[in-house]
Scaffold this motif. Structure first.
Motif, PDB file in Angstrom:
ATOM      1  N   LEU A 182      60.278  11.305   8.083  1.00  0.00           N
ATOM      2  CA  LEU A 182      61.677  11.359   8.437  1.00  0.00           C
ATOM      3  C   LEU A 182      61.733  12.936   9.265  1.00  0.00           C
ATOM      4  O   LEU A 182      62.723  12.784  10.054  1.00  0.00           O
ATOM      5  CB  LEU A 182      62.330  11.580   6.940  1.00  0.00           C
ATOM      6  N   LEU A 183      61.197  13.879   8.894  1.00  0.00           N
ATOM      7  CA  LEU A 183      61.545  15.085   9.448  1.00  0.00           C
ATOM      8  C   LEU A 183      60.417  15.414  10.924  1.00  0.00           C
ATOM      9  O   LEU A 183      60.870  16.357  11.584  1.00  0.00           O
ATOM     10  CB  LEU A 183      61.551  16.156   8.495  1.00  0.00           C
ATOM     11  N   GLY A 184      59.275  14.848  10.638  1.00  0.00           N
ATOM     12  CA  GLY A 184      58.395  15.146  11.498  1.00  0.00           C
ATOM     13  C   GLY A 184      57.470  16.137  11.015  1.00  0.00           C
ATOM     14  O   GLY A 184      57.465  16.341  10.012  1.00  0.00           O
ATOM     15  N   ARG A 185      56.398  16.448  11.781  1.00  0.00           N
ATOM     16  CA  ARG A 185      55.398  17.462  11.380  1.00  0.00           C
ATOM     17  C   ARG A 185      55.994  18.800  10.829  1.00  0.00           C
ATOM     18  O   ARG A 185      56.741  19.356  11.491  1.00  0.00           O
ATOM     19  CB  ARG A 185      54.359  17.577  12.356  1.00  0.00           C
ATOM     20  N   ARG A 186      55.420  19.341   9.854  1.00  0.00           N
ATOM     21  CA  ARG A 186      55.744  20.444   9.259  1.00  0.00           C
ATOM     22  C   ARG A 186      55.045  21.915  10.220  1.00  0.00           C
ATOM     23  O   ARG A 186      54.002  21.845  10.453  1.00  0.00           O
ATOM     24  CB  ARG A 186      55.175  20.894   8.063  1.00  0.00           C
TER      25      ARG A 186
END
Length: 549
Positions: A182-186
């Protein structure tokens, strides 16, 4: 029989045994180290344990493998009885505030072993407080109902401690995958990849390459500089605007809420050993509904529910009370027509079938408007039809609203009482401008009291539901004769107002589902006797919480 526990300080515990009339029969002193084994032995006598705060005394017992069936949480009960309209004029209601009116103690998890408590200060006398509370209930206008409510609140405190101890099964790897998807890579020291991309789109759309969408004041100024006539950055106001920034900003806000509330930092802080252990606050809201003091258990978003996964060989049994508040209103008001509509699993469809409204949406919005005082939109438009179809139910909430507008207090079915509404009182000596503000305040307080009686009684039903289910689950697990620990049997792991989750060995899942339904029916009987109201449940046996809806 009662057994009152208190600490004189240091490493000692005073234990006073009392008979059913609260007359002392024995007194002894023991060390804290000896307490769990002693409590386990005395629990065979089915006492009601009496202590200042459940969340102070019970977690160490649970950590030592000791479960108790009943208690009296004196501080919770003091708050309830101090404020109840039914106890007006009693010595407790009129007495100056003292140490028993202080907020409850807290227990913070300091390590994976959980519940390492600071050394408590010496207790006041729990026996004297127990006797005062019992005398207050007996002298009240509704002794039977207040006795039930204090018992229900105390059971709720036990459930809250047990759910925190057991924890909600949580798969860290699944949670990480959900966040990444959902957010993309950390990204270390930065926003996740997809959120950073949205920030770039927001800056281009506003022609402001320094704007920080996480700063509401800075974002508002940037929006206004771009020519947008907005007074806030709320998504409701943005939805009314046509501009290239709206889509990326709306998407960013949604992802930002997830990242902030249940992102990787939350995962690191709250999930240990495959369990999420939030801090529940029973009766933390004036209506008696629960609150959360850490972890956000009462605001668990759907995006992360896929991380709630049963252990191998176990299942999650998820139960949701269907249209709880309207059903409670039907029982409280004695509205036979609404009770008949509620005999269908879907009360709103039942209202359609009676001819009260044309479709389910009209039923839903009309009923919610009646309970919450809605006068505009679909709620307001449906209200006359709801009033004609269910006059007793509507008269019940209208009476509560009018009482609130007069500055009066109202009470739930069992006697929890709303705060004073004196500021809403009418004063004809005020100026016209003041009168407008006063009347607005009256209406607002009337909406509060209208909802208070229904929402608060729904919270009481939920307490009775949990209490009955807790007893049934223990018996399903073999009762007191089975040596297995609480977490080795079917046990409660999550509560959200009208929803419960039980973690159970897979072979007992169907029995647990039946117990949930039986406990719901029992809760209705406990509160409303033979009232012809069905408290329907949606029950699902699943491996993951995400599969329950």
């Amino acid at each position: 029989m009662f057994i009152a526990l208190s600490s004189p300080g240091a490493d000692l515990v005073d234990a006073v045994t009392l008979d059913a009339d609260a007359v002392e029969t024995a007194r002894e002193q023991l060390t804290r180290a000896a307490l769990p084994a002693w409590v386990a032995q005395r629990e065979r006598e089915a006492p009601r344990w009496v202590w200042a705060d459940t969340q102070r005394w019970y977690p160490p017992l649970l950590a030592a493998g000791v479960r108790v069936a009943r208690c009296v949480d004196l501080r919770m009960c003091r708050t309830l009885l101090r404020n109840a309209a039914a106890t007006a004029g009693t010595p407790l209601a009129d007495a100056p505030r003292d140490a028993w009116d202080a907020p409850p103690a807290t227990a913070e998890p300091a390590s994976d072993t959980l519940f390492e408590l600071e050394q408590p200060v010496p207790d006041d006398d729990p026996v004297a407080e127990l006797r005062l509370q019992r005398a207050t209930i007996e002298a009240s206008a509704t002794p039977g109902k207040l006795a039930l409510l204090t018992a229900a609140d105390s059971v709720g405190a036990l459930v809250a401690a047990e759910m925190r101890f057991a924890g909600l099964p949580w798969d860290r790897d699944r949670h990480d995958r959900i966040l990444t998807e959902l957010l993309g890579r950390r990204l270390p020291g930065a926003r996740p990849e997809r959120m950073e991309a949205l920030v770039g789109q927001i800056r281009v759309a506003l022609d402001d390459h320094d704007v920080n969408p996480d700063s509401a004041p800075a974002l508002l100024k940037s929006l206004q500089r771009a020519g947008l006539r907005v007074s806030s950055t709320s998504r409701w106001e943005l939805a009314e605007i046509e501009h290239p920034v709206v889509a990326p900003l709306t998407a960013y806000k949604k992802l930002s809420r997830l990242f902030t509330a249940n992102g990787w930092s939350w995962l690191d802080a709250w999930v240990r050993g495959g369990r999420f252990r939030p801090v529940y606050v029973p009766a933390g809201v004036v209506t008696g509904r629960w609150a959360s003091d850490g972890g956000g258990a009462l605001q668990l978003p759907k995006q992360v529910r896929g991380a709630v996964v049963a252990d191998p060989g176990w299942k999650l049994v998820v139960a949701d009370a269907a249209q709880l508040e309207p059903r409670v209103l039907a029982a409280m008001s004695g509205d036979a027509a609404m009770a008949r509509a509620g005999r269908a699993h879907d009360l709103y469809q039942g209202m359609v079938d009676t001819g009260a409204v044309d479709d389910r949406n009209q039923a839903k919005y009309g009923m919610l408007g009646a309970i919450y005082g809605g006068t505009t939109g679909e709620s307001g438009r449906m209200r006359p039809r709801i009033e004609r179809a269910f006059p007793r139910a509507m008269a019940f909430v209208e009476d509560a609203a009018r009482a609130g507008e007069r500055g009066e207090r109202v009470s739930t079915w069992l006697g929890r009482t709303s705060p004073p509404g004196g500021e809403a009182g009418y004063d004809e000596t005020r100026s016209a401008e003041d009168l407008d503000r006063t009347r607005s305040g009256q209406r607002a307080w009337g909406r509060f009291t209208r909802n208070f009686v229904v929402q608060g009684t729904a919270a009481e039903w939920a307490l009775c539901w949990m209490g009955a289910l807790r007893r049934m689950l223990w018996q399903l697990g073999g009762g007191d004769d089975d040596p297995r620990a609480l977490t080795e049997r079917p046990h409660l792991v999550f509560f959200l107002h009208d929803e419960l989750i039980v973690h159970t060995p897979a072979e007992q899942a169907d029995e647990v589902a039946d117990a949930l339904r039986e406990a719901a029916a029992e809760a209705g009987r406990i509160l409303f006797g033979g009232a012809p109201v069905d408290f329907a449940l949606s029950v699902a046996v699943v491996d993951s919480y995400a599969d329950a809806k």
